[in-house]
Design a protein around this motif. Structure first.
Motif, PDB file in Angstrom:
ATOM      1  N   ARG A 144      19.742  15.616  -7.687  1.00  8.90           N
ATOM      2  CA  ARG A 144      18.833  16.132  -6.655  1.00  8.90           C
ATOM      3  C   ARG A 144      17.818  15.031  -6.356  1.00  8.90           C
ATOM      4  O   ARG A 144      16.858  14.822  -7.090  1.00  8.90           O
ATOM      5  CB  ARG A 144      18.140  17.403  -7.161  1.00  8.90           C
ATOM      6  N   ILE A 145      18.054  14.347  -5.254  1.00  3.48           N
ATOM      7  CA  ILE A 145      17.299  13.130  -4.957  1.00  3.48           C
ATOM      8  C   ILE A 145      15.931  13.444  -4.350  1.00  3.48           C
ATOM      9  O   ILE A 145      15.798  14.312  -3.492  1.00  3.48           O
ATOM     10  CB  ILE A 145      18.113  12.234  -3.996  1.00  3.48           C
ATOM     11  N   ASP A 146      14.910  12.739  -4.836  1.00  5.17           N
ATOM     12  CA  ASP A 146      13.548  12.891  -4.306  1.00  5.17           C
ATOM     13  C   ASP A 146      13.301  11.956  -3.124  1.00  5.17           C
ATOM     14  O   ASP A 146      12.605  12.309  -2.180  1.00  5.17           O
ATOM     15  CB  ASP A 146      12.522  12.587  -5.400  1.00  5.17           C
ATOM     16  N   LEU A 147      13.859  10.754  -3.229  1.00  5.03           N
ATOM     17  CA  LEU A 147      13.709   9.786  -2.144  1.00  5.03           C
ATOM     18  C   LEU A 147      15.026   9.036  -1.950  1.00  5.03           C
ATOM     19  O   LEU A 147      15.536   8.433  -2.893  1.00  5.03           O
ATOM     20  CB  LEU A 147      12.585   8.786  -2.474  1.00  5.03           C
ATOM     21  N   ALA A 148      15.549   9.092  -0.741  1.00  7.73           N
ATOM     22  CA  ALA A 148      16.770   8.347  -0.438  1.00  7.73           C
ATOM     23  C   ALA A 148      16.494   7.434   0.737  1.00  7.73           C
ATOM     24  O   ALA A 148      15.987   7.878   1.763  1.00  7.73           O
ATOM     25  CB  ALA A 148      17.911   9.300  -0.108  1.00  7.73           C
ATOM     26  N   VAL A 149      16.776   6.142   0.558  1.00 12.33           N
ATOM     27  CA  VAL A 149      16.650   5.209   1.673  1.00 12.33           C
ATOM     28  C   VAL A 149      18.061   4.809   2.065  1.00 12.33           C
ATOM     29  O   VAL A 149      18.795   4.222   1.271  1.00 12.33           O
ATOM     30  CB  VAL A 149      15.828   3.964   1.274  1.00 12.33           C
ATOM     31  N   VAL A 200      19.950  15.133  -1.269  1.00 13.05           N
ATOM     32  CA  VAL A 200      18.488  15.058  -1.276  1.00 13.05           C
ATOM     33  C   VAL A 200      17.906  16.475  -1.387  1.00 13.05           C
ATOM     34  O   VAL A 200      18.373  17.401  -0.733  1.00 13.05           O
ATOM     35  CB  VAL A 200      17.980  14.360   0.008  1.00 13.05           C
ATOM     36  N   LYS A 201      16.905  16.603  -2.247  1.00  8.07           N
ATOM     37  CA  LYS A 201      16.219  17.885  -2.441  1.00  8.07           C
ATOM     38  C   LYS A 201      15.647  18.397  -1.126  1.00  8.07           C
ATOM     39  O   LYS A 201      15.299  17.608  -0.244  1.00  8.07           O
ATOM     40  CB  LYS A 201      15.014  17.672  -3.368  1.00  8.07           C
ATOM     41  N   ASP A 202      15.446  19.697  -1.035  1.00  9.17           N
ATOM     42  CA  ASP A 202      14.876  20.263   0.187  1.00  9.17           C
ATOM     43  C   ASP A 202      13.476  19.726   0.459  1.00  9.17           C
ATOM     44  O   ASP A 202      13.081  19.537   1.609  1.00  9.17           O
ATOM     45  CB  ASP A 202      14.834  21.793   0.093  1.00  9.17           C
ATOM     46  N   LYS A 236      20.599  11.145  12.847  1.00  5.48           N
ATOM     47  CA  LYS A 236      20.594  12.243  11.886  1.00  5.48           C
ATOM     48  C   LYS A 236      21.328  13.479  12.409  1.00  5.48           C
ATOM     49  O   LYS A 236      21.699  14.354  11.650  1.00  5.48           O
ATOM     50  CB  LYS A 236      19.172  12.605  11.469  1.00  5.48           C
ATOM     51  N   ASP A 237      21.571  13.513  13.711  1.00  7.35           N
ATOM     52  CA  ASP A 237      22.305  14.661  14.261  1.00  7.35           C
ATOM     53  C   ASP A 237      23.773  14.647  13.868  1.00  7.35           C
ATOM     54  O   ASP A 237      24.467  15.640  13.979  1.00  7.35           O
ATOM     55  CB  ASP A 237      22.183  14.676  15.788  1.00  7.35           C
ATOM     56  N   LYS A 238      24.229  13.471  13.410  1.00  2.00           N
ATOM     57  CA  LYS A 238      25.632  13.371  13.006  1.00  2.00           C
ATOM     58  C   LYS A 238      25.855  13.905  11.595  1.00  2.00           C
ATOM     59  O   LYS A 238      26.973  14.102  11.166  1.00  2.00           O
ATOM     60  CB  LYS A 238      26.104  11.913  13.085  1.00  2.00           C
ATOM     61  N   GLY A 239      24.773  14.095  10.855  1.00  8.01           N
ATOM     62  CA  GLY A 239      24.908  14.598   9.494  1.00  8.01           C
ATOM     63  C   GLY A 239      24.708  16.106   9.463  1.00  8.01           C
ATOM     64  O   GLY A 239      24.667  16.773  10.500  1.00  8.01           O
ATOM     65  N   THR A 240      24.588  16.656   8.252  1.00  7.95           N
ATOM     66  CA  THR A 240      24.447  18.116   8.116  1.00  7.95           C
ATOM     67  C   THR A 240      23.127  18.444   7.429  1.00  7.95           C
ATOM     68  O   THR A 240      22.992  19.468   6.781  1.00  7.95           O
ATOM     69  CB  THR A 240      25.590  18.687   7.270  1.00  7.95           C
ATOM     70  N   CYS A 241      22.145  17.524   7.572  1.00  3.93           N
ATOM     71  CA  CYS A 241      20.903  17.681   6.810  1.00  3.93           C
ATOM     72  C   CYS A 241      19.710  17.812   7.730  1.00  3.93           C
ATOM     73  O   CYS A 241      18.580  17.484   7.351  1.00  3.93           O
ATOM     74  CB  CYS A 241      20.710  16.486   5.881  1.00  3.93           C
ATOM     75  N   GLY A 242      19.946  18.256   8.964  1.00  6.32           N
ATOM     76  CA  GLY A 242      18.912  18.286   9.992  1.00  6.32           C
ATOM     77  C   GLY A 242      17.612  18.941   9.573  1.00  6.32           C
ATOM     78  O   GLY A 242      16.539  18.544  10.025  1.00  6.32           O
ATOM     79  N   ASN A 243      17.694  19.933   8.675  1.00 11.66           N
ATOM     80  CA  ASN A 243      16.477  20.669   8.308  1.00 11.66           C
ATOM     81  C   ASN A 243      15.625  19.964   7.258  1.00 11.66           C
ATOM     82  O   ASN A 243      14.534  20.417   6.953  1.00 11.66           O
ATOM     83  CB  ASN A 243      16.852  22.076   7.819  1.00 11.66           C
ATOM     84  N   LYS A 244      16.146  18.875   6.694  1.00 13.35           N
ATOM     85  CA  LYS A 244      15.368  18.171   5.668  1.00 13.35           C
ATOM     86  C   LYS A 244      14.372  17.200   6.302  1.00 13.35           C
ATOM     87  O   LYS A 244      14.445  16.898   7.486  1.00 13.35           O
ATOM     88  CB  LYS A 244      16.313  17.430   4.720  1.00 13.35           C
ATOM     89  N   ARG A 245      13.460  16.700   5.463  1.00  7.28           N
ATOM     90  CA  ARG A 245      12.420  15.801   5.961  1.00  7.28           C
ATOM     91  C   ARG A 245      13.003  14.405   6.195  1.00  7.28           C
ATOM     92  O   ARG A 245      13.517  13.783   5.256  1.00  7.28           O
ATOM     93  CB  ARG A 245      11.292  15.736   4.925  1.00  7.28           C
ATOM     94  N   HIS A 246      12.921  13.938   7.425  1.00  6.71           N
ATOM     95  CA  HIS A 246      13.445  12.608   7.755  1.00  6.71           C
ATOM     96  C   HIS A 246      12.320  11.674   8.173  1.00  6.71           C
ATOM     97  O   HIS A 246      11.310  12.098   8.702  1.00  6.71           O
ATOM     98  CB  HIS A 246      14.433  12.704   8.930  1.00  6.71           C
ATOM     99  N   TYR A 247      12.538  10.380   7.950  1.00  8.93           N
ATOM    100  CA  TYR A 247      11.577   9.381   8.383  1.00  8.93           C
ATOM    101  C   TYR A 247      12.373   8.157   8.812  1.00  8.93           C
ATOM    102  O   TYR A 247      13.166   7.613   8.033  1.00  8.93           O
ATOM    103  CB  TYR A 247      10.626   9.057   7.231  1.00  8.93           C
TER     104      TYR A 247
END
Lengths: 355, 196
Positions: free
Chosen positions: B68-73, B87-89, B101-112
């Motif tokens: 459960r990743i806290d920070l992924a670059v 990556v954790k919620d 990011k629209d190509k992935g399935t993680c849209g609801n997570k925090r992105h930067y």
């Protein structure tokens, strides 16, 4: 004073070996044990030692035996297929009572199997791989720090009991980088090297058939042969409680279920125990530091009161049989394919046992 | 308290170096913490997927892989699609600006989104992505438990200088230039990260 360092498991192993006085290394490269050879080639000559890349693993172990007899603390390192080739040499070192460190960085088998993936499939080969009746010491480090210390312990045990000792690790631990403490000179005990006793100008006889204390062949004498072999077996078997160690955690409240494991799998087991405890389940943790000789009495003591022992391991279920022989109710969690058991996997199996 | 960090990208972007440096910097910042660093590359060092993981904890680290990743670059679309699910919620996903990011399935997570690769090229090579993402991570992790108030840019500077001096020992020329550029990259990365 020692110092903290970020180190790959293989480097920790090599530095531990050099710390323990290893000055001769012979080996043939093999994934995932090649880094051991690489670090050795780099660091051993600087410590005044000799590094030899042999034509194969047979040459490696026999050369190491010769070096050990010739007053050099010696070692070899390999993986599955190379370990198979070394089995005859291991028996030779046992019978000639030559101290020697043998490292097997386990990958998946059989045959060339899964060269780049970890396993714990050589647990029985380490115990029974060579022919004949014998006892052997096999250590299983749980992380990079312990890989450093157990390498020294392995060398010390081989000197103390004048026998080859096998350090059985896995691809994961050998390739993982961890912060470890490296002790300064003299901070951790190191035994002197034992060589065959000599009698005046006579030198010594190194005999791979059964022999008496002078090295004279007794292979045709049933009584003396039995005596000679029993002595080799008993020096290990009678000292199990001195040789073999386990680690036990979370046992104060006398849990009815223990998760027992070793090597890298024990890290998953410990994570699972913590998760179960967090959810209110009373589960104990047991880790074998020494696989062979199997520490029966210590284990029996540690898990008394427990009704079930769950054993996750990265093979088709080997060490679990030893727990079964103790008369314990066991649940085997065998894992093949090259991945560590996930803590969640172990968690749900134990939860099933408890309900 | 366990903190999991993953750097992922393409061979040559310094993903492996970034992980190793981060592990060293954590040790410098707080010697009492436990650190595991696990690079994964195989034969992909010259292109192909690479990743490196760093786990930081105040107690001995049990399971040594990330779950459960806290920070992924993540510097490539491929890496993002593959790993964003780990990556954790409440974790943070940092992606290079070209990654969609629209190509992935993680849209609801925090992105930067950060211009890591473009800035690296401006400094002179893709490899500086390594110290840029490191700088950004140091800033973020320095505001996260258990590193809050203990992990400073200065620790990173010291370690980066020492690391390149040691690893470039055999090189005759250009060491100074390489170190200076990496320090610059580190500072650029640090400044880029605005999330606290």
């Amino acid at each position: 004073m020692g110092k903290y360092s970020l180190m790959m498991g293989s480097e920790a192993l090599v530095r531990g070996a050099i710390y323990a006085g290893i000055r001769f290394y012979a080996g043939y490269p093999i994934t995932p044990a090649t880094e051991v050879a690489e670090y050795m080639a780099q660091l051993l000559p600087r410590a005044g030692g000799i590094f030899v890349q042999t034509e194969d693993e047979l040459a490696a172990i026999n050369m190491a035996i010769g070096a050990s007899v010739a007053k050099w603390k010696a070692m070899v390192a390999t993986s599955g297929p190379g370990f198979s080739l070394m089995q005859e040499g291991i028996g030779h070192a046992i019978n000639t009572e030559v101290p020697l460190l043998i490292v097997d960085v386990q990958r998946g088998g059989p045959s060339t199997g899964q060269p780049t993936m970890p396993s714990q499939q050589d647990v029985f080969q380490a115990r029974y791989g060579s022919h004949g009746s014998y006892e052997i010491i096999v250590l299983s480090p749980g992380n990079v720090q312990e890989l450093f210390y157990l390498t020294i312990d392995a060398v010390n045990l081989s000197e103390q009991y004048r026998t080859p000792v096998i350090l059985l690790t896995e691809e994961i631990t050998a390739h993982l980088w961890e912060k470890i403490y490296v002790p300064g000179p003299g901070e951790y005990p190191v035994l002197p090297h034992a060589t065959p006793p000599t009698r005046g100008d006579e030198g010594f006889l190194l005999e791979s058939q059964l022999h008496d204390e002078r090295g004279y062949n007794v292979a045709n004498d049933p009584e003396l042969s039995a005596k000679a072999l029993w002595r080799l077996i008993r020096k290990i078997r009678d000292n199990v409680d001195k040789i073999s160690r386990i680690e036990v955690k979370y046992f104060d409240d006398e849990p009815s279920v223990f998760i027992a494991s070793y090597g890298c799998s024990a890290r998953s087991a410990l994570a699972a125990v913590k998760m179960l405890r967090q959810d209110g389940y009373k589960v104990g943790f047991l880790r074998l530091i020494t696989l062979w000789p199997f520490p029966e009495n210590t284990i029996r003591n540690a898990v008394r009161g427990a009704s079930t022992v769950v054993v996750p391991e990265m093979n088709s279920g080997y060490i679990v049989n030893e727990f079964r022989l103790l008369g314990l109710n066991v649940v085997s969690v065998p894992k093949l394919g090259g991945e560590m058991p996930m803590p969640e996997e172990v968690y749900s199996i134990v939860k099933g046992v408890l309900s | 308290m366990r903190l999991e960090v993953r750097f992922a990208g393409f061979g040559g972007q310094g993903v492996i170096t970034a992980g190793r440096l981060l592990a060293l910097i954590i040790m410098e910042a707080d010697p009492s913490l436990y650190v595991v660093y696990s690079p994964s590359y195989g034969f992909q060092t010259r292109g192909g997927d690479t990743l490196s993981d760093v786990i930081i904890s105040h107690e001995e680290i049990d399971y040594p892989k990330v779950r459960r990743i806290d920070l992924a670059v993540m510097l490539t679309q491929q890496a993002y699609n593959k790993y964003c699910g780990l990556v954790k919620d409440d974790g943070l996903i940092v992606i290079d600006e070209h990654v969609n990011k629209d190509k992935g399935t993680c849209g609801n997570k925090r992105h930067y989104k950060l211009g890591i690769v473009a800035s690296a090229r401006q400094i002179g090579s893709d490899a500086y992505a390594s110290t840029i993402m490191l700088g950004a991570s140091i800033n973020y992790l320095g505001n996260t438990e258990p590193l809050k108030g203990r992990l400073m840019l200065e620790h990173a500077r010291q370690v980066v200088i020492r690391y390149f001096k040691e690893t470039l020992l055999g090189r005759k020329v250009g060491i100074e230039d390489l170190i200076n550029k990496n320090i610059k990259a580190l500072e650029i990365g640090y400044e880029m990260m605005k999330i606290k």
